[in-house]
Design a protein around this motif. Sequence first.
Motif, short mmCIF file in Angstrom:
data_model
loop_
_atom_site.label_atom_id
_atom_site.label_comp_id
_atom_site.label_asym_id
_atom_site.label_seq_id
_atom_site.Cartn_x
_atom_site.Cartn_y
_atom_site.Cartn_z
N ASN A 2 -9.17 -4.51 7.47
CA ASN A 2 -9.03 -3.10 6.68
C ASN A 2 -9.53 -2.06 6.96
OD1 ASN A 2 -11.71 -3.69 5.85
ND2 ASN A 2 -11.08 -3.12 3.76
N ASP A 211 -8.38 -10.05 -0.22
CA ASP A 211 -7.71 -10.73 0.64
C ASP A 211 -8.87 -11.64 1.52
OD1 ASP A 211 -5.53 -11.71 2.31
OD2 ASP A 211 -5.66 -9.99 3.45
N TRP A 270 -13.09 -6.96 1.10
CA TRP A 270 -12.07 -6.22 0.18
C TRP A 270 -12.42 -6.04 -1.28
CZ3 TRP A 270 -7.95 -3.66 1.77
CH2 TRP A 270 -7.51 -3.92 3.36
N SER A 321 -2.00 -2.43 1.26
CA SER A 321 -3.15 -3.38 1.36
C SER A 321 -3.69 -2.91 -0.05
CB SER A 321 -3.68 -3.12 2.41
OG SER A 321 -3.90 -1.87 2.84
#
Lengths: 434, 476
Positions: A2, A211, A270, A321
Amino acid sequence: MNDSPNAACKRSGNNLTRRRFLKSTLKAGGLLLAPQIVRGSVLGLNGTVPPSERIVLGGIGLGHRGTYDLSCFMGEPDVQFVAVCDVKAKRRNAIKQKADEKYANKDCATYRDLRDLLARNDIDAVLIATGPNWHATAATLAAEAGKDVYCEKPCSKNIAQSLQLRDTFRRTARVFQAGTQRRSLPNFMYAVDLARRGKLGKLQTLYAHPDGLATSMSGWAPPEPVPPKEEVDWDIYLGPAAWRPFNNKWLDGFNFEKGGGLTGGGCLEWGSHCVDLCQWANDADRTAPIEYEPQGDQLHARYANGVKLIMRDNGWIGLGSCPVRFEGDTGWVETGDDGDLVASAPALLANKSAKVSGYPANFHVRNFLDCVKSRAQTRANAEAACQSHITCHAANVALFLKRKVRFDPVNSEFIGDEQANRLRSEALREPWGL
Amino acid sequence: MFAGLGLAFAFALAGPACAQDTATSAKEQERALIQVLRSDAPPGEKAIACKKLAIYGTGEAVPALAPLLFDERFASWARIALEAIPGPAPDKALRQAAGDLRGRPVVGGIDSSISGDLPGNNSELQARLLVGVINSIGVRRDKEAVNLLAHKLNDSDAAVAAAAAVSLGKIGDPQAAAALRRALAKAPATLRPAIAEGCVRCADNLLAEARRADAIKLYDAVRQAALPRQKILEGIRGSILARGSAGIPLLMEALRSNDRQYFNLGLRVARELPGRDATEAVAREFRQAAADRRPLLLLALGDRADATARAVVMRAAGNSEKPVRCAAIEILDRSGDASALGVLLNDATNEDPEISQPSLAALARLPGGNVDSELVARLPDSSGRMREALITVAARRGVERALPLIVRSVGDPNAETRAAAIQALTLLGGKNEVAELTRALEKSRIPDERAHIEKVLVALSGRVGPTCVPPLLALN
């Protein structure tokens, strides 16, 4: 991975400037304009900024993410970047080149050891974008040296570090901003605002998408010849992590010793974003859930006020996301990195502002710089970051132990659970301390 | 993930979770892990065994862990376990090591080609390992170690002395405070910042245990010592907060300082110091401060969020120089309530968009159930910029009760009011508004008005969908 800077730039269209955002948001009557207005006319930022009014910035550990963050800082007219520290020669030289090109001089200083950069009295603030192994320790050293800190996430490796980070920034009265930039993005701010202002009714359930809900462990790899210190300083790279021989595969920084080794994974990577947003939505910046229980591929937590926090991998509308969803007893809202908002009723979205996609960090950086001047708390201040990280760490402890754990957020300890409590902290390698 | 890694890494991954699965008792786990430490197992296995002993270890594991404190490869791993294991045994082992490390050879033996740049000679290595042990004593807050640490304040190695100071601060009892205060008075300049850090940490702990007078002594000692600026600021902060209302004069000194760092500290502490007296003092300072400082002081007042501060903010939002007014609107946007409705509506009608636009944004988010009712109540008698503001805010807040009044404004003679109404209906209107507007369109003979209504209908029909068809079919 990410928060890839390239992805962030591409997804934000590369053209998205603060000015453009401000203009479009003004037209749309969007969110939280006032701080930016105040900055322009109150804090002395009308076009050019005299050197005496600039925030002198140093950077520590500037790899991919750090380079992107730095571009956000250097895009602000009241920032003067003067020094970079990195244990990797290639990286510090690349940053120096970037800075020297920007300022048309050769003044950007380079350091291998962060203590040398922090010893400079002319530096007001530092950007810390090392691997997570170093975040809390470097931020603490910086605060003790009198620097304000913008620190990438995850900001701590365990519960004890989260508390120490908070206490350090209280004690030193320095400004801290966690690199959780979604706290400064209009769609996330709007969704949180609906929840906090009762527009969804009484809040019932918060959903986050950390995630990769699984714990992982770092360890020991076969020794390889250690590179020259000038090229890669392995001792400083290891920093507060327990000693092990050099192995090139540890050098990615991003995953090395994240979460203290025993507990890590997506929950922290995350969760420091999406769990943090749930904390904010529940007005829980000074507390954390009291129960955590793994349930299939989900982790269910519960706050003292009865609100549930569900960390899950599936069941999303598809808004990019890092999605979050907030449900109250009269309505719900969901949003993600695409910048779109979906809600149970159109009227809930009547006040939404211009869409910004791609999770750029420039608004978050601006908020930090404004707070360096006003000494106000940033949006992702040390208090808030402490509790959202504690929530992630406590969830990880439950995942690691594969059972329910109960937590006392006042004393920051698990209730009647010695095994869980032993996972709250981890010794730092000598000579580092917090 | 890591191809070709050794057995130790695989062991690490399988470790505690595996123990859960097989329901092996913690005691058996501990015995097995101790065996690993005492065996010829590869270094990686020993390291991970230490890590697992942090979860499963008891006092019985300490004799196996303690010797590792003298081994540069394993000292940090051993301390992971020793910091976590409850009971007196780890404390005793750490104290013992702190006493012995200077006089006993430490185990090096790491091949320099794979070790990185760890300290080369034995004395440096001893000092570094000693720092780690002292740090762990601090983390465990071992009060029995205070004398030992006080002695280490005089260590010839500055890093050892500095670590001792910080650990004394973490222990934070009166005995530690006395040792630190003595050291601060006589320490060389290079060591003084670490001792000051220890003092402030110690004072924080004393304050948390209601030993206010002891805490104040330490804070005062720091703020009056010859130290780097940051440490002095930390002492001042502590001195002000520990004194409560009696700290206000010190706070005012900071807020009046020409030194930017000192002033900045004042801005921070102005948000932290509790009590009405403090709010009133900051408010007085706000009123008499130089123009460039007034917005900053108001922002600090706004963060105090008590009744006195709110009153100052409301006045500033209603009538003050622009930068202060902007700051006030920002505060009301963040923390205003229904009582701010009037002043924000007035600001929303200001000709300067840097005042009106943030005011509109703040109004759109203003909490309180009666805000919506008040907006609807004010609409019929309003005109001009105020009507435009009311319509805009009602729309952004999703006040559907305002729709009948907004529909009438589509034909308003004022172009800006019409535009606001169109925008509002486009945002908020539904099937009912389509019907209303259709009837209005049929009645209207004024070309401009018809054009506006048609514009709204087009926008609305796109959003409302098929349910708008029946009323539209009535049009000729």
